[in-house]
Design a protein around this motif. Structure first.
Motif, PDB file in Angstrom:
ATOM      1  N   PHE A 100      29.146  48.217  38.558  1.00 30.25           N
ATOM      2  CA  PHE A 100      28.788  47.332  39.649  1.00 30.25           C
ATOM      3  C   PHE A 100      30.021  46.668  40.264  1.00 30.25           C
ATOM      4  O   PHE A 100      31.060  46.525  39.621  1.00 30.25           O
ATOM      5  N   TYR A 101      29.870  46.273  41.508  1.00 32.35           N
ATOM      6  CA  TYR A 101      30.859  45.450  42.200  1.00 32.35           C
ATOM      7  C   TYR A 101      30.098  44.357  42.933  1.00 32.35           C
ATOM      8  O   TYR A 101      29.209  44.647  43.738  1.00 32.35           O
ATOM      9  N   SER A 156      36.567  37.815  33.105  1.00 27.67           N
ATOM     10  CA  SER A 156      37.960  37.642  33.494  1.00 27.67           C
ATOM     11  C   SER A 156      38.040  37.751  35.007  1.00 27.67           C
ATOM     12  O   SER A 156      37.047  38.031  35.684  1.00 27.67           O
ATOM     13  N   GLU A 157      39.232  37.538  35.549  1.00 23.97           N
ATOM     14  CA  GLU A 157      39.407  37.669  36.993  1.00 23.97           C
ATOM     15  C   GLU A 157      39.319  39.118  37.434  1.00 23.97           C
ATOM     16  O   GLU A 157      39.170  39.398  38.624  1.00 23.97           O
ATOM     17  N   HIS A 158      39.404  40.053  36.497  1.00 21.86           N
ATOM     18  CA  HIS A 158      39.407  41.475  36.829  1.00 21.86           C
ATOM     19  C   HIS A 158      38.000  42.071  36.841  1.00 21.86           C
ATOM     20  O   HIS A 158      37.653  42.844  37.730  1.00 21.86           O
ATOM     21  N   CYS A 159      37.216  41.748  35.828  1.00 22.15           N
ATOM     22  CA  CYS A 159      35.837  42.248  35.751  1.00 22.15           C
ATOM     23  C   CYS A 159      35.092  41.518  34.655  1.00 22.15           C
ATOM     24  O   CYS A 159      35.703  40.858  33.801  1.00 22.15           O
ATOM     25  N   ASP A 160      33.781  41.641  34.675  1.00 23.68           N
ATOM     26  CA  ASP A 160      32.920  41.074  33.637  1.00 23.68           C
ATOM     27  C   ASP A 160      32.311  42.207  32.823  1.00 23.68           C
ATOM     28  O   ASP A 160      32.002  43.279  33.356  1.00 23.68           O
ATOM     29  N   PHE A 161      32.134  41.943  31.520  1.00 20.84           N
ATOM     30  CA  PHE A 161      31.501  42.902  30.619  1.00 20.84           C
ATOM     31  C   PHE A 161      30.106  42.387  30.285  1.00 20.84           C
ATOM     32  O   PHE A 161      29.940  41.237  29.904  1.00 20.84           O
ATOM     33  N   TYR A 162      29.111  43.285  30.418  1.00 21.09           N
ATOM     34  CA  TYR A 162      27.728  42.931  30.093  1.00 21.09           C
ATOM     35  C   TYR A 162      27.176  43.908  29.066  1.00 21.09           C
ATOM     36  O   TYR A 162      27.617  45.065  28.987  1.00 21.09           O
ATOM     37  N   LEU A 185      32.886  44.733  38.606  1.00 21.64           N
ATOM     38  CA  LEU A 185      34.259  44.560  39.054  1.00 21.64           C
ATOM     39  C   LEU A 185      34.393  43.358  39.978  1.00 21.64           C
ATOM     40  O   LEU A 185      33.471  42.987  40.686  1.00 21.64           O
ATOM     41  N   LYS A 186      35.595  42.787  39.965  1.00 20.78           N
ATOM     42  CA  LYS A 186      35.902  41.633  40.810  1.00 20.78           C
ATOM     43  C   LYS A 186      37.128  41.929  41.659  1.00 20.78           C
ATOM     44  O   LYS A 186      37.818  42.923  41.456  1.00 20.78           O
ATOM     45  N   GLY A 187      37.445  40.997  42.566  1.00 19.03           N
ATOM     46  CA  GLY A 187      38.594  41.191  43.426  1.00 19.03           C
ATOM     47  C   GLY A 187      38.323  42.258  44.475  1.00 19.03           C
ATOM     48  O   GLY A 187      37.181  42.648  44.719  1.00 19.03           O
ATOM     49  N   HIS A 188      39.395  42.739  45.098  1.00 20.92           N
ATOM     50  CA  HIS A 188      39.233  43.760  46.128  1.00 20.92           C
ATOM     51  C   HIS A 188      39.037  45.133  45.499  1.00 20.92           C
ATOM     52  O   HIS A 188      39.793  45.543  44.626  1.00 20.92           O
ATOM     53  N   VAL A 189      38.019  45.840  45.951  1.00 21.99           N
ATOM     54  CA  VAL A 189      37.747  47.209  45.511  1.00 21.99           C
ATOM     55  C   VAL A 189      37.530  48.072  46.748  1.00 21.99           C
ATOM     56  O   VAL A 189      36.800  47.670  47.663  1.00 21.99           O
TER      57      VAL A 189
END
Length: 401
Positions: free
Chosen positions: A178-179, A161-167, A197-201
């Motif tokens: 991870f980021y 998703s735009e929010h994060c990926d699940f592995y 994680l995705k986007g700004h962190v």
């Protein structure tokens, strides 16, 4: 031949980025490193741990060495670039470990659109017009060999998703978070997935997660917007000891249709591990109200409850029983036989198959919940119960401890 880790970046590094503190000129919109100290920390730590860093800019090598300097009776190893002493020593980043050096230089390469690989140091040919950092040292090669612990292995995510990926997990226990494929956090409880994680962190100066809520909120947002019914069910009805069991769903995103239908189904099925926060979030956005179906016990069942109540009155709980009328419902959830709610004690119909002793213990549990406010599976409730057992032992023996 000596192996080394090569970090190749397009463009030419301005060596003032190494000479001057607080310089950060990353080109990407959301760089992993942004404090201007990471390269100095990496160089200082590499030399402190017995390794070395060589910088090659447009085929021109720049040598980094160190000289001992004494300050007020203490000897320090001052970093030297091309024969010119720098304004820092190898004590900079004193708490950094070997993997952090590799992480920093790899992060810089990713930020700049570069690449990282291992190669024989003696036969490596730097790229013209670019910058190469050559990291030598056995301790760093060991990190590189175990890099899946620190850098996310390239593979297809189970959920994106735009929010994060699940592995799927690549290691047991408490996995890293991870980021941009770089480890930034270590979970404090077992996780069901490995998250990127995705986007700004927001990161600290040593490239770790500044605010844990950013991890929590991104995972929750990915769940409520997912179209994967099986994944949603796993995440809102997770193992009780998992990190996901404490997700609070305090987010602004609107739940998608798959989340709504999955959550509604689970509310009806009432699994014991259903996340209450997910249910509240669902009800907030749907206006769905909980529905309890009342039932009438048989005369035999009423006698069983009456015996349990009489027993508890003799134990001194008569006032609580007087203040909390007992009502009967068809179902309270999987494995849930009683519930203290709005000044009442609700008993589920299946409890009558478990005997009078179980009815009495369930009534006592709900009285305790109502009196103390302690929840199931908590240290506070456990302590309260053991204290009462000890007190009973004191009364039996006729003297206090």
């Amino acid at each position: 031949m000596e192996k080394a880790i090569i970090f190749e970046n397009p463009g030419e590094l301005d060596l003032n980025a190494l000479r001057i503190m607080g310089v950060s000129v990353k080109q990407s919109d959301s760089p992993i490193g942004m404090f201007g100290t990471g390269l100095k920390y990496a160089v200082a730590t590499a030399m402190r741990l017995g390794g070395s860093v060589e910088i090659v800019i447009d085929m021109v090598p720049h040598v980094i060495t160190k000289n001992d300097v004494e300050i007020r009776g203490t000897t320090f190893a001052q970093v030297v670039l091309d024969g010119v002493p720098m304004g820092f020593t190898t004590d900079l980043g004193k708490k950094w470990e070997a993997w952090m050096v590799v992480r920093e230089l790899l992060s810089n390469a990713r930020d700049e659109g570069g690449r990282t690989f291992d190669h024989d140091a003696d036969t490596y040919c730097p790229m013209p017009g670019g910058t190469s950092l050559i990291l030598r040292g056995d301790v760093f090669l060991e990190v590189w060999a175990e890099r899946n612990q620190y850098f996310l292995k390239e593979s297809s995510p189970l959920q994106s998703s735009e929010h994060c990926d699940f592995y799927a997990h690549t290691c047991s226990g408490k996995p890293p978070v991870f980021y941009k494929g770089i480890r930034i956090h270590q979970a404090d409880a077992p996780m069901m997935y490995t998250y990127n994680l995705k986007g700004h962190v927001d990161l600290t100066e040593d490239r770790t997660l500044s605010y844990s809520y950013q991890l929590r909120d991104r995972v929750c947002a990915a769940i409520v917007e997912s179209d994967d019914e099986e994944m949603i069910e796993r995440m809102i009805a997770p193992p009780l000891q998992s990190w996901e069991a404490d997700l609070d769903f305090d987010i602004y995103q609107t739940p998608g249709e798959t989340f709504r239908t999955t959550c509604k189904r689970l509310i009806q099925q009432k699994p014991s591990n259903l996340n209450d926060a997910a249910v509240k979030y669902y009800r907030k956005h749907t206006g769905d109200k909980p529905c309890l179906v009342t039932v009438t016990p048989t005369p035999v069942q009423e006698k069983a409850v009456a015996r349990a109540v009489l027993f508890l009155r003799k134990m001194g709980y008569g006032s609580e029983l007087d203040a909390m009328p007992i009502e009967y419902v068809e179902w309270l959830g999987e494995g849930v036989m009683g519930q203290a709610k709005l000044g009442r004690i609700l008993l589920a119909k299946p409890i009558f198959d478990l005997g009078t002793k179980f009815i009495a213990s369930t009534l006592l549990e709900e009285i305790v919940h109502n009196r103390t406010g302690f929840s199931d599976h908590t240290r506070e409730l456990q302590t309260w119960l053991f204290d009462r057992i000890i007190s009973m032992g004191e009364e039996t023996q006729g003297e206090p401890l």
